[in-house]
Design a protein around this motif. Sequence first.
Motif, PDB file in Angstrom:
ATOM      1  N   ASP A  68      48.675  55.285  -4.797  1.00  0.00           N
ATOM      2  CA  ASP A  68      47.968  53.904  -5.019  1.00  0.00           C
ATOM      3  C   ASP A  68      48.978  52.766  -4.364  1.00  0.00           C
ATOM      4  O   ASP A  68      48.574  51.646  -4.353  1.00  0.00           O
ATOM      5  N   ILE A  69      49.994  53.197  -3.839  1.00  0.00           N
ATOM      6  CA  ILE A  69      50.644  52.089  -3.361  1.00  0.00           C
ATOM      7  C   ILE A  69      50.162  51.273  -2.267  1.00  0.00           C
ATOM      8  O   ILE A  69      50.180  50.121  -2.312  1.00  0.00           O
ATOM      9  N   GLY A  70      49.576  52.133  -1.202  1.00  0.00           N
ATOM     10  CA  GLY A  70      48.755  51.223  -0.245  1.00  0.00           C
ATOM     11  C   GLY A  70      47.800  50.393  -0.801  1.00  0.00           C
ATOM     12  O   GLY A  70      47.477  49.136  -0.044  1.00  0.00           O
ATOM     13  N   LYS A  71      46.715  50.824  -1.686  1.00  0.00           N
ATOM     14  CA  LYS A  71      45.767  50.337  -2.419  1.00  0.00           C
ATOM     15  C   LYS A  71      46.185  49.009  -3.074  1.00  0.00           C
ATOM     16  O   LYS A  71      45.604  48.036  -2.968  1.00  0.00           O
ATOM     17  N   ASN A  72      47.323  49.040  -3.708  1.00  0.00           N
ATOM     18  CA  ASN A  72      47.837  48.154  -4.597  1.00  0.00           C
ATOM     19  C   ASN A  72      48.016  47.061  -3.429  1.00  0.00           C
ATOM     20  O   ASN A  72      48.082  45.796  -3.999  1.00  0.00           O
ATOM     21  N   LEU A  73      48.826  47.288  -2.564  1.00  0.00           N
ATOM     22  CA  LEU A  73      49.488  46.461  -1.700  1.00  0.00           C
ATOM     23  C   LEU A  73      48.288  45.389  -0.891  1.00  0.00           C
ATOM     24  O   LEU A  73      48.100  44.289  -0.965  1.00  0.00           O
ATOM     25  N   VAL A  74      47.251  46.179  -0.421  1.00  0.00           N
ATOM     26  CA  VAL A  74      46.035  45.525  -0.138  1.00  0.00           C
ATOM     27  C   VAL A  74      45.554  44.606  -1.330  1.00  0.00           C
ATOM     28  O   VAL A  74      45.115  43.483  -0.689  1.00  0.00           O
ATOM     29  N   GLY A  75      45.435  45.224  -2.256  1.00  0.00           N
ATOM     30  CA  GLY A  75      44.672  44.374  -3.502  1.00  0.00           C
ATOM     31  C   GLY A  75      45.714  42.984  -3.666  1.00  0.00           C
ATOM     32  O   GLY A  75      44.605  41.776  -3.620  1.00  0.00           O
ATOM     33  N   TYR A 120      38.193  49.934   9.543  1.00  0.00           N
ATOM     34  CA  TYR A 120      39.358  50.551   9.458  1.00  0.00           C
ATOM     35  C   TYR A 120      40.721  49.471   9.610  1.00  0.00           C
ATOM     36  O   TYR A 120      40.776  48.664  10.319  1.00  0.00           O
ATOM     37  N   GLY A 121      41.244  49.686   8.239  1.00  0.00           N
ATOM     38  CA  GLY A 121      42.758  48.793   8.346  1.00  0.00           C
ATOM     39  C   GLY A 121      43.952  49.743   8.496  1.00  0.00           C
ATOM     40  O   GLY A 121      44.218  50.777   7.736  1.00  0.00           O
ATOM     41  N   SER A 122      44.535  49.575   9.511  1.00  0.00           N
ATOM     42  CA  SER A 122      45.888  50.604   9.831  1.00  0.00           C
ATOM     43  C   SER A 122      46.965  49.977   8.910  1.00  0.00           C
ATOM     44  O   SER A 122      48.103  50.957   8.816  1.00  0.00           O
ATOM     45  N   ASN A 123      47.037  48.974   8.302  1.00  0.00           N
ATOM     46  CA  ASN A 123      48.091  48.469   7.356  1.00  0.00           C
ATOM     47  C   ASN A 123      47.372  47.427   6.308  1.00  0.00           C
ATOM     48  O   ASN A 123      46.358  46.890   6.796  1.00  0.00           O
TER      49      ASN A 123
END
Lengths: 213, 230
Positions: free
Chosen positions: A103-110, A195-198
């Motif tokens: 969930d690191i990437g998802k949390n960052l997006v959030g 699609y988001g690459s980052n």
Amino acid sequence: MSSVLERLSTAVIAGDAENSVKLVHRALDKGMDPKDILDNGLVPGMDEVGIRFRRGDMFVPEVLMSADTMSAGLDILRPLLAAAGTQLIGTVVLGTVKGDLHDIGKNLVGMMAEGAGFEVIDIGFNVPPERFIDAIKEHQPNIIGMSAMLTTTMRAMGHTIRAIEEAGLRDKVKIIVGGAPVDAEFATRITADGYGSNAPSAVELCKSLASAS
Amino acid sequence: MSDTQPIVVIACEVFKEMLAQAMPPELAAQITYLDYGLHRTPNKIVSSVQRLIDEIETPSLIILGYGLCGSGITGIQSRHHTILVPRADDCITMFLGSRQRYYQEFESEPGTYWLSKGWLESGSHPLKEYEEYRKKYGDKDAMWLLDQQYRHYKRLVLVAHSQDDLDHYRTQAQAVAQFCERWGLRYEEILGSDNFLQQLVAVAQDLDKADGNFVIIAPGGEIRLDQFMF
């Protein structure tokens, strides 16, 4: 930009959470507007982190510490922004798909989406399709963002989109996907809207989809 | 088809012993093993493998001893060769012996951190990361970073295709397991098999035997994610 906001940006880049909390309080004590502190202190810091990360000058651990620093600042500002009735630019529901607990990437997006002015509903990790469907019904978001870190679990993104279609909700939301093994071709293939690459590019995508909807 | 073409093997070092046992040495004209560490930056797998493919002049059957490895092999071009690659998400599938076994294990516990010979030797596991992070960021931040990465995992599994490997790596794996107790991970060992790799060698000798467990890239083709996904 006043110097306290510049220093706040620098604290975010350095991942210095303690200092960022102090600086947010100092800015508030000076009578600065919470939205101004967010937009011109925390967000530019995190934007710079995104730039440095893409350039290869910062690595995931440093980005995480910066995100935590921004998050600490946001925690102070959130109730103040809400009380001030700050206009939100849309609602995003975020979740890591079934079988995947990264969930690191998802949390960052959030966190970055919240900084950009979205209401963010985080429904967690290992989220089965039916919970995405429930979240669409409950929160009526503009955007659903799905994340997967493994090729094994990427398939669940396609399954989730199909389930949303079968529930008759596909035209109610835009769906975006991301995560380490995901690419644009895969996103197209499973009929995602983007699609988001980052994390920063995912937030840009949210902005353009929200303004078009 | 492969009767007339020389067989060239390009594989991750992690399969070295398994392949040596499964592949008669006279069968392969050339075998190259690449460093496991490439896995940590998947783009490097593509460039390293492609460079080796580009150096092969005679049209060959190239056996790629890799899994999809987090999209790590997508983009590899066959040029004037044929590529045969197992349809596996990663090396854990190969150690377990089949895709079905991997999916079963995955489904029974999605929060599994797999330890294998390659992971232990390439140094990519929580304990090693802790040592790296601690040097760079100090103890407190190192632990915080690891908490972010590993707090949702439930199980740490040492997997190997042979009992010898399980015995050999046990001490190292248990040291990692002890460290991971802070997140409540339970330690298990799973003895897999070399069935999948044996099948790969059999298919290399007769491509008509290739079933859904293999991906074949014709000359002029490219490895793409969707060949593994759908």
